[in-house]
Enzyme design. Structure first.
Site, PDB file in Angstrom:
ATOM      1  N   GLY A 150       3.966   2.865  13.735  1.00 33.84           N
ATOM      2  CA  GLY A 150       4.815   1.689  13.955  1.00 33.84           C
ATOM      3  C   GLY A 150       4.484   1.003  15.272  1.00 33.84           C
ATOM      4  O   GLY A 150       4.389  -0.232  15.350  1.00 33.84           O
TER       5      GLY A 150
ATOM      6  N   CYS B 104      13.506  10.528   6.966  1.00 34.48           N
ATOM      7  CA  CYS B 104      13.551   9.984   8.333  1.00 34.48           C
ATOM      8  C   CYS B 104      14.942  10.127   8.943  1.00 34.48           C
ATOM      9  O   CYS B 104      15.082  10.291  10.150  1.00 34.48           O
ATOM     10  CB  CYS B 104      13.095   8.537   8.338  1.00 34.48           C
ATOM     11  SG  CYS B 104      13.862   7.559   7.063  1.00 34.48           S
TER      12      CYS B 104
ATOM     13  N   GLY C 223       7.322   4.552   8.216  1.00 32.66           N
ATOM     14  CA  GLY C 223       6.419   5.658   8.500  1.00 32.66           C
ATOM     15  C   GLY C 223       6.660   6.193   9.894  1.00 32.66           C
ATOM     16  O   GLY C 223       7.769   6.072  10.427  1.00 32.66           O
ATOM     17  N   SER C 224       5.612   6.738  10.492  1.00 29.93           N
ATOM     18  CA  SER C 224       5.780   7.402  11.791  1.00 29.93           C
ATOM     19  C   SER C 224       5.943   6.378  12.912  1.00 29.93           C
ATOM     20  O   SER C 224       5.441   5.254  12.835  1.00 29.93           O
ATOM     21  CB  SER C 224       4.570   8.287  12.070  1.00 29.93           C
ATOM     22  OG  SER C 224       3.419   7.483  12.152  1.00 29.93           O
ATOM     23  N   THR C 225       6.599   6.810  13.975  1.00 36.55           N
ATOM     24  CA  THR C 225       6.783   5.939  15.140  1.00 36.55           C
ATOM     25  C   THR C 225       5.430   5.590  15.756  1.00 36.55           C
ATOM     26  O   THR C 225       5.208   4.464  16.207  1.00 36.55           O
ATOM     27  CB  THR C 225       7.721   6.621  16.150  1.00 36.55           C
ATOM     28  OG1 THR C 225       9.010   6.723  15.522  1.00 36.55           O
ATOM     29  CG2 THR C 225       7.868   5.826  17.431  1.00 36.55           C
TER      30      THR C 225
ATOM     31  N   GLU D 291      10.596   0.644  10.067  1.00 37.72           N
ATOM     32  CA  GLU D 291      11.579   1.706   9.845  1.00 37.72           C
ATOM     33  C   GLU D 291      10.850   3.013  10.142  1.00 37.72           C
ATOM     34  O   GLU D 291       9.978   3.428   9.385  1.00 37.72           O
ATOM     35  CB  GLU D 291      12.070   1.623   8.393  1.00 37.72           C
ATOM     36  CG  GLU D 291      13.423   2.273   8.196  1.00 37.72           C
ATOM     37  CD  GLU D 291      13.279   3.726   7.826  1.00 37.72           C
ATOM     38  OE1 GLU D 291      13.288   4.551   8.757  1.00 37.72           O
ATOM     39  OE2 GLU D 291      13.150   4.025   6.629  1.00 37.72           O
TER      40      GLU D 291
ATOM     41  N   GLU E 114      10.463  14.766  15.801  1.00 35.72           N
ATOM     42  CA  GLU E 114      10.649  14.857  14.363  1.00 35.72           C
ATOM     43  C   GLU E 114       9.744  15.967  13.808  1.00 35.72           C
ATOM     44  O   GLU E 114       8.549  15.989  14.092  1.00 35.72           O
ATOM     45  CB  GLU E 114      10.251  13.507  13.757  1.00 35.72           C
ATOM     46  CG  GLU E 114      10.784  13.270  12.398  1.00 35.72           C
ATOM     47  CD  GLU E 114      10.528  11.840  11.914  1.00 35.72           C
ATOM     48  OE1 GLU E 114       9.447  11.301  12.185  1.00 35.72           O
ATOM     49  OE2 GLU E 114      11.409  11.290  11.236  1.00 35.72           O
TER      50      GLU E 114
ATOM     51  N   LYS F  74       0.845  -1.208   0.000  1.00 46.75           N
ATOM     52  CA  LYS F  74       0.000   0.000   0.000  1.00 46.75           C
ATOM     53  C   LYS F  74       0.877   1.254   0.000  1.00 46.75           C
ATOM     54  O   LYS F  74       1.630   1.486   0.944  1.00 46.75           O
ATOM     55  CB  LYS F  74      -0.894   0.049   1.240  1.00 46.75           C
ATOM     56  CG  LYS F  74      -1.914   1.197   1.148  1.00 46.75           C
ATOM     57  CD  LYS F  74      -2.618   1.477   2.436  1.00 46.75           C
ATOM     58  CE  LYS F  74      -1.931   2.484   3.295  1.00 46.75           C
ATOM     59  NZ  LYS F  74      -1.827   3.842   2.705  1.00 46.75           N
TER      60      LYS F  74
HETATM   61  P1  NDP Z   1       2.104   7.596   8.781  1.00 42.09           P
HETATM   62  O1  NDP Z   1       2.978   6.768   9.644  1.00 42.09           O
HETATM   63  O2  NDP Z   1       0.673   7.753   9.157  1.00 42.09           O
HETATM   64  O3  NDP Z   1       2.133   7.040   7.279  1.00 42.09           O
HETATM   65  C1  NDP Z   1       2.960   6.019   6.790  1.00 42.09           C
HETATM   66  C2  NDP Z   1       2.143   4.940   6.075  1.00 42.09           C
HETATM   67  O4  NDP Z   1       1.354   4.216   7.025  1.00 42.09           O
HETATM   68  C3  NDP Z   1       1.159   5.497   5.058  1.00 42.09           C
HETATM   69  O5  NDP Z   1       1.064   4.601   3.969  1.00 42.09           O
HETATM   70  C4  NDP Z   1      -0.121   5.514   5.860  1.00 42.09           C
HETATM   71  O6  NDP Z   1      -1.250   5.528   5.050  1.00 42.09           O
HETATM   72  C5  NDP Z   1      -0.011   4.223   6.623  1.00 42.09           C
HETATM   73  N1  NDP Z   1      -0.860   4.131   7.807  1.00 42.09           N
HETATM   74  C6  NDP Z   1      -1.452   5.133   8.519  1.00 42.09           C
HETATM   75  N2  NDP Z   1      -2.141   4.634   9.572  1.00 42.09           N
HETATM   76  C7  NDP Z   1      -1.990   3.290   9.520  1.00 42.09           C
HETATM   77  C8  NDP Z   1      -2.459   2.196  10.328  1.00 42.09           C
HETATM   78  N3  NDP Z   1      -3.228   2.394  11.412  1.00 42.09           N
HETATM   79  N4  NDP Z   1      -2.110   0.939  10.003  1.00 42.09           N
HETATM   80  C9  NDP Z   1      -1.331   0.713   8.923  1.00 42.09           C
HETATM   81  N5  NDP Z   1      -0.867   1.686   8.126  1.00 42.09           N
HETATM   82  C10 NDP Z   1      -1.188   2.961   8.415  1.00 42.09           C
HETATM   83  O7  NDP Z   1       2.768   9.024   8.631  1.00 42.09           O
HETATM   84  P2  NDP Z   1       2.042  10.436   8.361  1.00 42.09           P
HETATM   85  O8  NDP Z   1       1.859  10.565   6.913  1.00 42.09           O
HETATM   86  O9  NDP Z   1       0.830  10.609   9.222  1.00 42.09           O
HETATM   87  O10 NDP Z   1       3.140  11.457   8.870  1.00 42.09           O
HETATM   88  C11 NDP Z   1       3.186  11.863  10.240  1.00 42.09           C
HETATM   89  C12 NDP Z   1       4.603  12.000  10.716  1.00 42.09           C
HETATM   90  O11 NDP Z   1       5.243  10.742  10.584  1.00 42.09           O
HETATM   91  C13 NDP Z   1       5.452  12.934   9.891  1.00 42.09           C
HETATM   92  O12 NDP Z   1       5.320  14.259  10.323  1.00 42.09           O
HETATM   93  C14 NDP Z   1       6.824  12.397  10.139  1.00 42.09           C
HETATM   94  O13 NDP Z   1       7.316  12.933  11.335  1.00 42.09           O
HETATM   95  C15 NDP Z   1       6.603  10.914  10.298  1.00 42.09           C
HETATM   96  N6  NDP Z   1       6.908  10.138   9.071  1.00 42.09           N
HETATM   97  C16 NDP Z   1       8.058   9.442   9.061  1.00 42.09           C
HETATM   98  C17 NDP Z   1       8.416   8.748   7.928  1.00 42.09           C
HETATM   99  C18 NDP Z   1       9.682   7.994   7.883  1.00 42.09           C
HETATM  100  O14 NDP Z   1      10.193   7.727   6.792  1.00 42.09           O
HETATM  101  N7  NDP Z   1      10.225   7.599   9.003  1.00 42.09           N
HETATM  102  C19 NDP Z   1       7.599   8.758   6.725  1.00 42.09           C
HETATM  103  C20 NDP Z   1       6.355   9.462   6.865  1.00 42.09           C
HETATM  104  C21 NDP Z   1       6.059  10.138   8.001  1.00 42.09           C
HETATM  105  P3  NDP Z   1      -1.861   6.933   4.529  1.00 42.09           P
HETATM  106  O15 NDP Z   1      -0.764   7.899   4.378  1.00 42.09           O
HETATM  107  O16 NDP Z   1      -2.411   6.567   3.226  1.00 42.09           O
HETATM  108  O17 NDP Z   1      -2.878   7.333   5.526  1.00 42.09           O
END
Ligand code: NDP
Length: 496
Positions: free
Chosen positions: A241, A292, A236-238, A258, A389, A184
């Site tokens: 995670g 990140c 994605g976000s902590t 990650e 972050e 996804k």
């Molecule tokens: P998210 O962690 O929400 O997004 C990362 C991925 O996870 C997206 O594909 C998202 O889908 C998906 N996702 C969201 N909720 C769920 C869930 N409950 N179960 C499974 N998958 C899910 O990051 P955000 O876009 O909300 O960003 C918020 C903060 O996270 C940023 O400000 C940044 O600090 C951090 N971040 C860190 C990243 C990294 O590389 N370490 C990358 C992105 C964000 P969808 O976006 O379609 O809702």
């Protein structure tokens, strides 16, 4: 026009063909979603709608997992490593051939400057497929343990900051090791993943080996919760995670996470100062700071702090912020309104906490989501902008006097993804690298990536590694003693 102004150098959007709406890629073809509510993906630099995207429901997730399971059992896990490698080589070559198209699409959907999607995202995405293609028939020699075999069906959830590159980081090793995937992309950046689905068709990849389903958090959660998933790979976000880790606790599912970071970029007084300034710029303003492992905290030795501050601000005033499709642009658009709000909120917190804010004062376009390169000085360890972050073009500057103080401050965050050290002394680099609790430590450089090099974090930056030989470990399982003693049939082995 003054002799030092740049003429416009726009890349052409005409090289991509964006459909008005997209279905889901399941079992080798695009199919309509069942039940979800379609959403729009916009160009963050203009706020123009690019396409309508399907939201996968839990029934769609079910169908994608079923397609991946069938492909896994009947085709992919039985195929020889050498044959799997041929498909991966083919995908890598197609990515190279269609690099311009992908780079333009990534920039339109994400907002990153075209020179970054063209020179970083695309070459690295292709390199990940080339690298893992080479491993596919050599897994027995990768020190992974006896008889490495695929794990099964892998659920992969990627973020919006490097949409295609994160897909490549996840899909390439999974396929090389004989797994099939349900992936996804993020809600705001689905287009290059959907174009990648076309590449899978073009490469004649057996149907169901790669399935791409779009949606937001609930679709991601449905993948996480699906009983047919054997392993999850998430970037994605902590916060998300942690939710994933809680959701799969007590199940047989494996996961690699990650997550976020708050890297220290440490500048000693013997560092080549102009190079260090370039390293700082690359560390935090590359990809609008949506990275990140961004060097979001500068730790500078106190006796050169004023000099560095002056040089850094002089350099930042030359950064070109604006149209991401212009080949001269250095800093593009913030990916979404939501992310811009988060950056603005954190910057307001920094000011309230008493840090001094400076920005480059450059002009910004009127439409779209933008934020000026920003520096906070007078930051202390307890400030939220030194701990959390921000994920934007904002850097916090702190000072130190001794190497031990630099280490203590660098390690004083909940994260541990990366760090940078700038000094002329090799012995100091090695000592610092040993002391820093960070998965990657760059010396006299920053943000250098290579598929052969493992990447991952300590503490709240997650667990597991991606890339390199270590990255393969997450995608194989190895024989237990009983299986080895009985000389179990290796015809289904991952690398045969
Ligand atoms: P998210 O962690 O929400 O997004 C990362 C991925 O996870 C997206 O594909 C998202 O889908 C998906 N996702 C969201 N909720 C769920 C869930 N409950 N179960 C499974 N998958 C899910 O990051 P955000 O876009 O909300 O960003 C918020 C903060 O996270 C940023 O400000 C940044 O600090 C951090 N971040 C860190 C990243 C990294 O590389 N370490 C990358 C992105 C964000 P969808 O976006 O379609 O809702």
């Amino acid at each position: 026009m003054s002799p030092f102004e740049y003429a416009p150098a726009p890349e052409s959007a005409a090289v991509v063909d964006i459909a008005s709406s997209y279905g889901l890629f399941i079992g080798g073809q695009f199919v309509p979603a069942t039940g979800g509510t379609p959403f729009k993906t916009v160009n963050p630099a203009t706020e123009e709608v690019l396409a309508e995207i399907s939201e996968a429901s839990s029934d769609d997730v079910d169908a994608a997992v079923a397609a991946a399971r069938t492909a896994y059992t009947r085709v992919w896990s039985r195929m020889s490593g050498a044959d799997r490698g041929k498909y991966l080589f083919r995908i890598a070559r197609i990515l190279q051939e269609r690099a311009r198209e992908f780079a333009v699409l990534e920039t339109l959907d994400n907002g990153k400057p075209i020179k970054e999607s063209r020179d970083v995202d695309l070459p690295l995405a292709a390199a990940h497929f080339f690298y893992h293609a080479g491993w596919a028939d050599k897994l027995d020699y990768a020190s992974l343990g006896p008889n490495p075999r695929p794990v099964g069906v892998v659920g992969q959830i990627v973020p919006w900051n490097f949409p295609l590159l994160m897909l490549a980081w996840k899909v390439a090793p999974a396929l090389a090791c004989g797994n099939t995937v349900v992936l996804k992309p993020a809600e705001t950046t689905p287009l290059t993943a959907l174009l990648f689905a076309e590449v899978c068709q073009q490469a004649d990849l057996p149907p169901g080996v790669v399935n791409i389903i779009t949606g937001a958090g609930p679709t991601g959660q449905a993948i996480v919760d699906h009983p047919g998933i054997d392993k999850l790979a998430f970037t994605g976000s902590t916060a998300v995670g942690k939710m994933i880790a809680r959701s799969i606790a007590g199940t047989r599912k494996r996961a690699t996470l990650e997550l976020g970071g708050k890297a220290a970029n440490i500048i000693f007084d013997d560092a080549p100062i102009d190079q260090a300034v370039e390293g700082i710029v690359n560390g935090i303003f590359f990809n609008q700071g949506h990275v990140c492992c961004a060097g979001s905290r500068i730790l500078v030795q106190e006796n050169i702090a004023e000099d560095l501050d002056r040089r850094l601000k002089r350099r930042l005033a030359t950064l070109r912020v604006g149209d991401p499709m212009d080949k001269n642009t250095d800093v593009g658009a913030i990916n979404s309104r939501k992310q811009l709000d988060r950056i603005e909120e954190m910057v307001a917190v920094g000011e309230t906490e008493g840090a001094q804010r400076w920005d480059s004062g450059c002009e910004l376009p009127t439409n779209g989501f933008w934020f000026r390169p920003t520096v906070f000085s007078g930051v202390s360890q307890t400030h939220r902008i030194a701990q959390e972050e921000i994920f934007g073009p904002v850097v916090s500057v702190l000072t130190f006097r001794t190497p031990a103080e630099a280490v203590a401050k660098a390690n004083n965050t909940p994260y541990g993804l990366s760090a940078g050290v700038w000094t002329e002394k090799g012995s100091r680099i090695l000592w610092m690298a040993d002391q820093l609790r960070a998965g990657v430590v760059w010396a006299n450089t920053f943000n250098k990536f290579d598929p052969t090099s493992p990447f991952g974090g300590y503490k709240e930056s997650g667990y597991g590694r991606e890339g390199g030989r270590h990255g393969l470990e997450a995608y194989v399982t190895t024989a237990g003693p009983l299986e080895r003693a009985s000389g179990a049939d290796r015809s289904k082995g991952a690398s045969k």
